[in-house]
Design an enzyme around this catalytic site. Structure first.
Site, PDB file in Angstrom:
ATOM      1  NE  ARG A 133      -7.202  -6.139   1.271  1.00 58.93           N
ATOM      2  CZ  ARG A 133      -6.721  -6.811   2.445  1.00 58.93           C
ATOM      3  NH1 ARG A 133      -7.086  -7.962   2.661  1.00 58.93           N
ATOM      4  NH2 ARG A 133      -6.735  -6.290   3.842  1.00 58.93           N
TER       5      ARG A 133
ATOM      6  CG  HIS B 157       1.476  -4.187  10.872  1.00 58.51           C
ATOM      7  ND1 HIS B 157      -0.055  -4.172  10.145  1.00 58.51           N
ATOM      8  CD2 HIS B 157       1.464  -4.707  10.230  1.00 58.51           C
ATOM      9  CE1 HIS B 157      -0.336  -4.695   9.474  1.00 58.51           C
ATOM     10  NE2 HIS B 157       0.669  -5.029   8.939  1.00 58.51           N
TER      11      HIS B 157
ATOM     12  CE1 TYR C 138      -0.693  -9.656  22.176  1.00 52.73           C
ATOM     13  CE2 TYR C 138       0.002  -9.351  24.382  1.00 52.73           C
ATOM     14  CZ  TYR C 138      -0.391  -8.629  22.734  1.00 52.73           C
ATOM     15  OH  TYR C 138      -0.699  -7.150  22.998  1.00 52.73           O
TER      16      TYR C 138
ATOM     17  CB  VAL D 288      -6.121   0.738   2.264  1.00 51.67           C
ATOM     18  CG1 VAL D 288      -6.125   2.460   2.091  1.00 51.67           C
ATOM     19  CG2 VAL D 288      -7.896   0.091   2.382  1.00 51.67           C
TER      20      VAL D 288
ATOM     21  CD  GLU E 225      -1.943  -7.820   7.812  1.00 54.28           C
ATOM     22  OE1 GLU E 225      -1.095  -8.306   9.198  1.00 54.28           O
ATOM     23  OE2 GLU E 225      -2.426  -7.723   7.767  1.00 54.28           O
TER      24      GLU E 225
ATOM     25  CE  LYS F 190      -2.079 -14.142  16.469  1.00 58.01           C
ATOM     26  NZ  LYS F 190      -0.817 -13.186  14.878  1.00 58.01           N
TER      27      LYS F 190
HETATM   28  C1  MV4 Z   1       0.196 -10.849  16.977  1.00 58.93           C
HETATM   29  C2  MV4 Z   1       0.421  -9.588  18.168  1.00 58.93           C
HETATM   30  C3  MV4 Z   1       1.431 -10.393  19.348  1.00 58.93           C
HETATM   31  N1  MV4 Z   1       1.230 -11.704  19.647  1.00 58.93           N
HETATM   32  N2  MV4 Z   1       0.689 -11.918  17.609  1.00 58.93           N
HETATM   33  C4  MV4 Z   1      -3.502  -8.059  15.314  1.00 58.93           C
HETATM   34  C5  MV4 Z   1      -3.785  -8.852  14.262  1.00 58.93           C
HETATM   35  C6  MV4 Z   1      -3.903  -9.668  12.630  1.00 58.93           C
HETATM   36  N3  MV4 Z   1      -3.935  -9.199  11.812  1.00 58.93           N
HETATM   37  C7  MV4 Z   1      -2.249 -10.259  14.188  1.00 58.93           C
HETATM   38  N4  MV4 Z   1      -2.068  -9.507  15.394  1.00 58.93           N
HETATM   39  C8  MV4 Z   1      -1.358  -9.611  16.160  1.00 58.93           C
HETATM   40  N5  MV4 Z   1      -1.073 -11.011  16.189  1.00 58.93           N
HETATM   41  C9  MV4 Z   1       1.263 -12.462  17.982  1.00 58.93           C
HETATM   42  N6  MV4 Z   1       1.572 -13.570  18.557  1.00 58.93           N
HETATM   43  C10 MV4 Z   1      -0.235  -8.076  18.242  1.00 58.93           C
HETATM   44  C11 MV4 Z   1      -1.232  -8.368  16.752  1.00 58.93           C
HETATM   45  C12 MV4 Z   1      -2.124  -6.522  16.862  1.00 58.93           C
HETATM   46  C13 MV4 Z   1      -1.775  -6.339  15.754  1.00 58.93           C
HETATM   47  C14 MV4 Z   1      -0.906  -6.939  14.576  1.00 58.93           C
HETATM   48  C15 MV4 Z   1      -0.589  -5.853  13.125  1.00 58.93           C
HETATM   49  C16 MV4 Z   1      -1.289  -4.679  13.286  1.00 58.93           C
HETATM   50  C17 MV4 Z   1      -1.976  -4.213  14.389  1.00 58.93           C
HETATM   51  C18 MV4 Z   1      -1.937  -5.087  15.788  1.00 58.93           C
HETATM   52  C19 MV4 Z   1      -2.463  -4.600  16.706  1.00 58.93           C
HETATM   53  C20 MV4 Z   1      -2.972  -5.259  17.207  1.00 58.93           C
HETATM   54  C21 MV4 Z   1      -2.363  -7.048  18.143  1.00 58.93           C
END
Ligand code: MV4
Length: 448
Positions: A292, A208, A202, A295, A275, A158
């Site tokens: 912030r 979410h 991962y 939406v 989040e 990331k």
């Molecule tokens: C992750 C994850 C799985 N494992 N981290 C996507 C954007 C960012 N906000 C963080 N995200 C993710 N982090 C780990 N270690 C999966 C995502 C992710 C995701 C997170 C929140 C909302 C939608 C998403 C869609 C795909 C992947």
């Protein structure tokens, strides 16, 4: 309290802020680009100034022009809304240097939280669970390989400057690792001018879940429960709801209390969102903080009765929160939001700006429509395609789904394609009805 506020935004959120200000007896100054000139919502502000051409880079994102409008209009504060300059700490700083209050957190907390690696370290310090991964930034692939071997594959690289999925790469095994690292760093350098990356395990098919928090400048921090935003496509949220379904109240409480610890530790004030991703075992992990208003804030307003925009303004003006966590109590009923975008779901959600030649908006008990559009309104091609947010609030999730389906049937937007038809498919899907949703649901079950 402020007498005059400038709204550094457009569309539905500009209107949302104008409405809150009017109810508080605050005068409003709107800004607009040439692309939004003549929009009806601008007439509801006390004044409106043009800040440049239609392109955002030359108008809504031009700091000097926005500040000039605030100075000419005698604004005491600026509400940035979401997007545009909302999380730009430089703009935040410039406002304060011009003796204009920025309605949001201090630039320092914005900077710290905006850097994901720093935010992750702050989460650890606040005893908030983070995904197992590197201690900090990783600089070479040997170090990455060592961490990945310890935590096990698959891993996710990331970008520390990332957000919304940019600068993120999965490595399924050791062979993928170096390429994933290079790609994530390259994408981050191109998008944010910052190539720094870190590594996490991962988490597959997570939900979410995000927590709405509100903090004043006197150290009081209160959460307004969580929103489940798992129904998304390519990092664009489609539907948000509160409370999160199929999540025991002990877990929801633990997530919300973790969010409060995070915000309290960050010396943060104003509205913010923490989040998390939640796995199948209901283990939850901090992901990032959005510094912030978002939406989907009305979802939390419906289940708590708090007006988040009014609270943001009161907090920026220095007032203490007028309510405690105990006053918020439990979530009241169930709220769902569907984002209505000018996009064609049958053509890969291709944006379809154009003129709305006919509009019928749903109503009835527990229905809210947050939108700046009307029959005769032309959706400009230069901005985000969201034209409105349809929300329902009912005693139970089952009733909320039924009301939303009724409302989506009533809604008529003529002349352009919208995402309304797609929402009906989601809301009638057995897995959605059962609450078996994660961030992969839409792509797995609805878009083959
Ligand atoms: C992750 C994850 C799985 N494992 N981290 C996507 C954007 C960012 N906000 C963080 N995200 C993710 N982090 C780990 N270690 C999966 C995502 C992710 C995701 C997170 C929140 C909302 C939608 C998403 C869609 C795909 C992947």
């Amino acid at each position: 309290m402020y007498k005059r506020i400038l709204i550094a935004n457009r569309g539905e959120i500009a209107l949302r802020i104008i409405r809150a200000c009017k109810e508080m007896g605050i005068e409003t100054i709107a800004i607009f680009s040439e692309g939004d000139r003549g929009a009806a919502y601008l007439d509801l502000a006390d004044e409106a100034y043009c800040v440049g051409p239609a392109r955002s880079n030359e108008s809504y994102l031009k700091i000097d022009r926005v500040i000039s409008a605030a100075e000419v209009g005698n604004a005491e504060a600026i509400h940035p809304g979401y997007g545009f300059l909302a999380e730009n700490s430089h703009f935040n700083d410039v406002c304060r240097n011009c003796e204009i209050d920025f309605i949001g957190p201090l630039p320092d907390s914005m900077d710290q939280l905006g850097d994901k690696n720093t935010a992750r370290r702050m989460a650890r310090e606040a005893n908030v669970p983070v995904v197992p991964g590197s201690a900090g930034l990783i600089t070479d692939s040997a170090e990455a390989a060592k961490v990945a071997d310890e935590i096990g594959y698959p891993v996710l690289i990331k970008a520390t400057a990332g957000g919304g999925g940019k600068g993120m790469r999965v490595a399924q095994n050791a062979d993928d690792l170096e390429t994933a690292m290079k790609q994530a760093a390259q994408e981050a350098e191109a998008a944010f001018g910052n190539a720094a990356v870190y590594l996490e395990k991962y988490v597959e098919n997570p939900r979410h879940v995000e927590v709405q928090v509100i903090a004043d400048q006197h150290g009081n921090v209160v959460h307004l429960w969580e929103r489940d935003c798992s129904t998304q496509r390519r990092h664009q949220k489609l539907i948000e709801e509160s409370p999160a379904t199929n999540l025991p109240v002990e877990i929801r409480t633990a997530i919300c209390e973790a969010a409060v610890r995070m915000i309290a530790n960050a010396n943060y004030s104003n509205a913010g969102t923490v989040e998390f991703i939640v796995d199948k075992n209901h283990d939850f992990y901090f992901i990032e903080v959005n510094a912030r208003i978002q939406v989907e804030h009305p979802v939390s307003e419906l289940v708590t009765g708090v007006d988040l925009i009014k609270e943001q303004i009161r907090i920026a003006a220095g007032e203490p929160l007028a309510f405690t966590q105990a006053d918020v109590g439990q979530c009241q009923g169930h709220a769902i939001e569907c984002r209505i975008n000018a996009e064609n779901p049958d053509r890969n959600f291709q944006p379809c700006p154009g003129t709305i030649d006919h509009l019928i908006v749903p109503g009835g008990k527990g229905v809210r429509w947050d939108s700046h559009v009307h029959a005769g309104y032309t959706v400009p091609p230069h901005y985000d395609s969201m034209i409105g947010k349809l929300l329902v609030h009912q005693p139970t999730r089952t009733e909320a789904i039924a009301t939303m389906l009724r409302c989506l049937d009533e809604l008529q937007v003529g002349g352009i394609a919208t995402t309304a038809s797609f929402h009906k498919k989601v809301l009638t899907h057995p897995e959605f009805i059962a609450g078996n949703i994660d961030t992969t649901f839409v792509e797995r079950r609805l878009l083959d």
